[in-house]
Motif scaffolding. Structure first.
Motif, short mmCIF file in Angstrom:
data_model
loop_
_atom_site.label_atom_id
_atom_site.label_comp_id
_atom_site.label_asym_id
_atom_site.label_seq_id
_atom_site.Cartn_x
_atom_site.Cartn_y
_atom_site.Cartn_z
N ALA B 280 0.83 -1.20 0.00
CA ALA B 280 0.00 0.00 0.00
C ALA B 280 0.87 1.26 0.00
CB ALA B 280 -0.93 0.00 1.21
N ALA B 281 1.98 1.23 0.76
CA ALA B 281 2.90 2.37 0.78
C ALA B 281 3.44 2.63 -0.62
CB ALA B 281 4.05 2.11 1.75
N LEU B 282 3.81 1.55 -1.28
CA LEU B 282 4.33 1.64 -2.65
C LEU B 282 3.29 2.27 -3.57
CD1 LEU B 282 6.72 0.71 -4.34
CD2 LEU B 282 5.61 -1.50 -4.57
N MET B 283 2.05 1.77 -3.45
CA MET B 283 0.96 2.26 -4.29
C MET B 283 0.71 3.75 -4.05
SD MET B 283 -2.85 0.75 -4.30
CE MET B 283 -3.36 1.66 -2.87
N ILE B 284 0.69 4.14 -2.77
CA ILE B 284 0.42 5.54 -2.45
C ILE B 284 1.54 6.43 -2.99
CG2 ILE B 284 0.25 7.19 -0.54
CD1 ILE B 284 -1.20 4.94 1.02
N ALA B 285 2.78 5.98 -2.84
CA ALA B 285 3.90 6.78 -3.34
C ALA B 285 3.80 6.98 -4.86
CB ALA B 285 5.23 6.11 -2.99
N VAL B 286 3.51 5.89 -5.57
CA VAL B 286 3.41 5.99 -7.03
C VAL B 286 2.24 6.88 -7.42
CG1 VAL B 286 3.02 4.68 -9.13
CG2 VAL B 286 4.46 3.74 -7.35
N PHE B 287 1.11 6.68 -6.75
CA PHE B 287 -0.08 7.48 -6.98
C PHE B 287 0.24 8.96 -6.78
CE2 PHE B 287 -4.46 8.76 -5.54
CZ PHE B 287 -5.06 8.56 -6.77
N CYS B 288 0.94 9.26 -5.68
CA CYS B 288 1.30 10.64 -5.35
C CYS B 288 2.16 11.25 -6.47
CB CYS B 288 2.05 10.65 -4.03
SG CYS B 288 2.98 12.13 -3.71
N PHE B 289 3.16 10.50 -6.94
CA PHE B 289 4.03 11.05 -7.98
C PHE B 289 3.28 11.24 -9.29
CE2 PHE B 289 7.48 9.45 -5.24
CZ PHE B 289 8.09 10.67 -5.06
#
Lengths: 337, 306
Positions: B280-289
């Motif tokens: 989920a952290a990975l997903m949120i980071a990618v989503f954010c970028f």
């Protein structure tokens, strides 16, 4: 038509040459002495020099490259260090598993994404348009291995609908006789319907994972290109002539909007072939991706090189098919050629 | 002020236009940026997330409640609780602490690879677009050859050949992104090749290389920065994918990709939290970028807005 296909084939040749050069250079970039590397960790000094002579590593780079190309032409990709088997046989045996998975993933993805994109374009700012936007934004942010694991948790652990994520077939079933290598097709051809069901149930989750991953670019492109086509003059004329909305959208607009979507498929394949490796790891799928990963972790380079080469050649071939398909659909391209 | 002194020896023809205040451009950009953020709250949200990620990357190791490497077999495989917010993994390590601490490594890999490809692809592309001819052909050929591979597969091959280290993950991620950067830089430089200010610089006796570095490059920088933030998400995904299959980062290092890989075996037995939270952290980071990239494009390059 034939001249166009021939021309496309010519265009693919530089790509293939580039691919062969790069895969060759990758072996030469191996850290340390490649001969010692290929001879294995337990090799004596004598064995290493023997391997060096056998691989032609004492010759110049150009001679080595000619040998490499010669080996490729004879279909020789070298032997795996860990199993001692020729890489070509292993890849040939495992390729159908990967191909079946990737193709089914793509088919599911197109079946969902194209109608979604069309509906979103015909009803801008509706609920389905927002759904389409959500799917395209979320789709590009989801790590494919993460989606796979979530699906496993929900459909295997919580709901119990899917079988355990352990390969192509439950161990209670024997594999169907090899005809095409695709379990779905082979089991149908031999009339084993319970086998078909079992294979499909194993295949469904990984294929769905790949589909979710490739949904975003296809849906986004369909929507954008449908919007552009629906605003054009010939659609307005068709509407004014009193044709039914269905005829206008499907016969008139969609056929024209398909072209950019087909171009996008090239990029989608690049992503799919890469994502395939990750999905195979999650679902213990016995394809060429997991073969390469196992070899990679064992520092067994020949299978990795064969895998990279196979994937690149497949990708060039797929792009070629897309180009030819494009010409079949759009007569203008044929006239230009 | 330095800017004013620089503006002084301007040619006489230019004197009619009022001397530009050096910070005016920046102030206008900030105003426009504030407008874009107020207009599009999603960008503001993404920016907030970005700040959070940067804080976690910089100060993560000092903020976390538990040692990310300390194992405690008595407390292994515990679901999320007040003591362990994200639960504990198979060795009893605190998943929350590991997820936060991993931010730094993931962020570093992404930044490093994007900076590297920015240098390589940006310079090669600008040179190709500006000089044309052989430079253009060579850069174009290299980009085409890289594009002939499925990108993740090529990255695997590069890491296999160069060696299984974090550094080589950075290099591989940079190489597979090269064509994207080179093409954007090439197109932008090509448009400006015969622009008025370039000809003026040429007539004033600047060398071609100087024109390229001092006149063309600064002009295409904003577009390249947008490209950077748009590909940052892909860089993180690519690097995490490589470490998921076991390349680069080695256990027990905390990194999102490898944490998902470690937790994947427990997904089938119901211990979902080990893989879920790093994923989920990975997903949120990618989503954010991705959101940030879209927002930055609106600020720097409003014409391309869709």
């Amino acid at each position: 038509m034939w001249s166009m296909t021939l021309k496309r084939l010519m265009f693919a040749i530089p790509s293939l040459i580039g691919v062969v050069i790069i895969t060759f250079l990758l072996t030469r970039a191996l850290p340390g002495d490649p001969a010692a590397y290929f001879a294995g960790p337990a090799a004596t000094q004598e064995a290493i020099s023997q391997v060096r002579a056998k691989l032609g590593l004492d010759k110049s780079l150009l001679v080595q490259f000619t040998r490499y190309v010669g080996d490729l032409a004879r279909g020789d990709l070298g032997n795996s260090l860990t199993t001692g088997q020729p890489v070509v046989t292993e890849i040939r045996n495992r390729l159908p598993a990967s191909a079946e998975l990737t193709l089914l993933g793509l088919i599911v993805s197109v079946l969902i994404a194209v109608p979604l994109g069309i509906l979103a374009a015909t009803k801008p700012d509706s609920l389905i348009d927002h759904a389409c936007r959500l799917v395209t934004t979320a789709g590009v942010s989801l790590p494919v291995f993460f989606t796979g694991l979530i699906l496993v948790y929900v459909f295997y652990y919580l709901l119990g609908w899917a079988p355990a994520p352990l390969g192509r077939l439950d161990i209670f079933f024997s594999t169907p006789p090899q005809i095409t290598g695709f379990y779905l097709i082979d089991s149908l051809l031999t009339g084993k319907f319970d086998l078909f069901r079992a294979a499909l149930s194993q295949l469904l989750l990984p294929a769905l994972t790949l589909a979710i991953f490739s949904l975003a670019p296809i849906a986004r492109m369909t929507r954008a290109s449908m919007l552009a086509v629906l605003a054009s003059d010939f659609v307005r004329t068709a509407r004014a002539s009193g044709l039914t909305p269905f005829t206008v959208i499907v016969t008139y607009a969609f056929r024209n909007a398909m072209l950019p979507v087909i171009t996008t498929l090239g990029m989608v394949f690049s992503f799919l072939l890469g994502a395939n490796v990750l999905v195979e790891k999650v679902f213990a799928w016995p394809g060429i991706g997991s073969y390469a990963v196992e070899a990679l972790l064992a520092s067994d380079f020949a299978p990795v090189q064969g895998f990279v080469l196979t994937m690149a050649v497949l990708y060039v071939a797929l792009n070629l098919i897309i180009d030819i398909l494009y010409g079949l659909i759009d007569p203008r391209v044929r006239i230009e050629a | 002020m330095r800017g004013k002194a620089k503006a002084m020896p301007a040619p006489a023809v230019m004197a009619e236009t009022p001397p530009r205040r050096p910070l005016a451009g920046l102030a206008a950009m900030l105003r426009h940026g504030r407008y874009v953020i107020s207009e599009n709250p999603v960008t503001g949200f993404a920016f907030g997330l970005f700040v959070l990620i940067v804080i976690a990357a910089l100060f993560g190791p000092y903020l976390v409640p538990h040692d990310p490497l300390a194992s405690d077999t008595a407390a292994a495989l515990k679901p999320p609780s007040l003591k362990h917010w994200f639960g504990t993994d198979q060795l009893g390590r605190d998943v929350f602490s590991r997820v936060v601490v991993a931010t730094r490594l993931d962020f570093f890999i992404a930044i490093a690879s994007v900076a590297l490809v920015f240098l390589m692809g940006g310079l090669a592309g600008v040179a190709a677009g500006f000089f044309g001819g052989w430079t253009d052909r060579i850069v174009g050929r290299i980009a085409d050859t890289i594009m002939a591979f499925p990108l993740f597969v090529l990255a695997m091959g590069i890491v296999a050949a160069l060696g299984n280290t974090v550094q080589n993950i950075v290099i591989a991620t940079a190489i597979v992104n090269f064509p994207l950067y080179a093409r954007v830089a090439r197109a932008e430089a090509n448009v400006r090749r015969e622009a008025g200010f370039v000809q003026a610089a040429r007539l004033s006796g600047n060398s071609e290389v100087r024109i390229l570095l001092a006149h063309i490059l600064p002009n295409i920088l904003p577009i390249m920065i947008v490209q950077m933030s748009l590909t940052m998400g892909y860089a993180i995904l690519n690097a995490a994918g490589l470490s998921f299959i076991g390349l680069g980062v080695r256990p027990p290092t905390a990194e999102w990709g490898i944490m998902v890989a470690e937790g994947s075996a427990f997904m089938v037995s119901g211990e979902w939290w080990i893989a879920f939270f790093p994923g989920a952290a990975l997903m949120i980071a990618v989503f954010c970028f991705n959101l940030l990239g879209d927002g930055l494009r609106d600020i720097f390059d409003p014409q391309r807005r869709t």
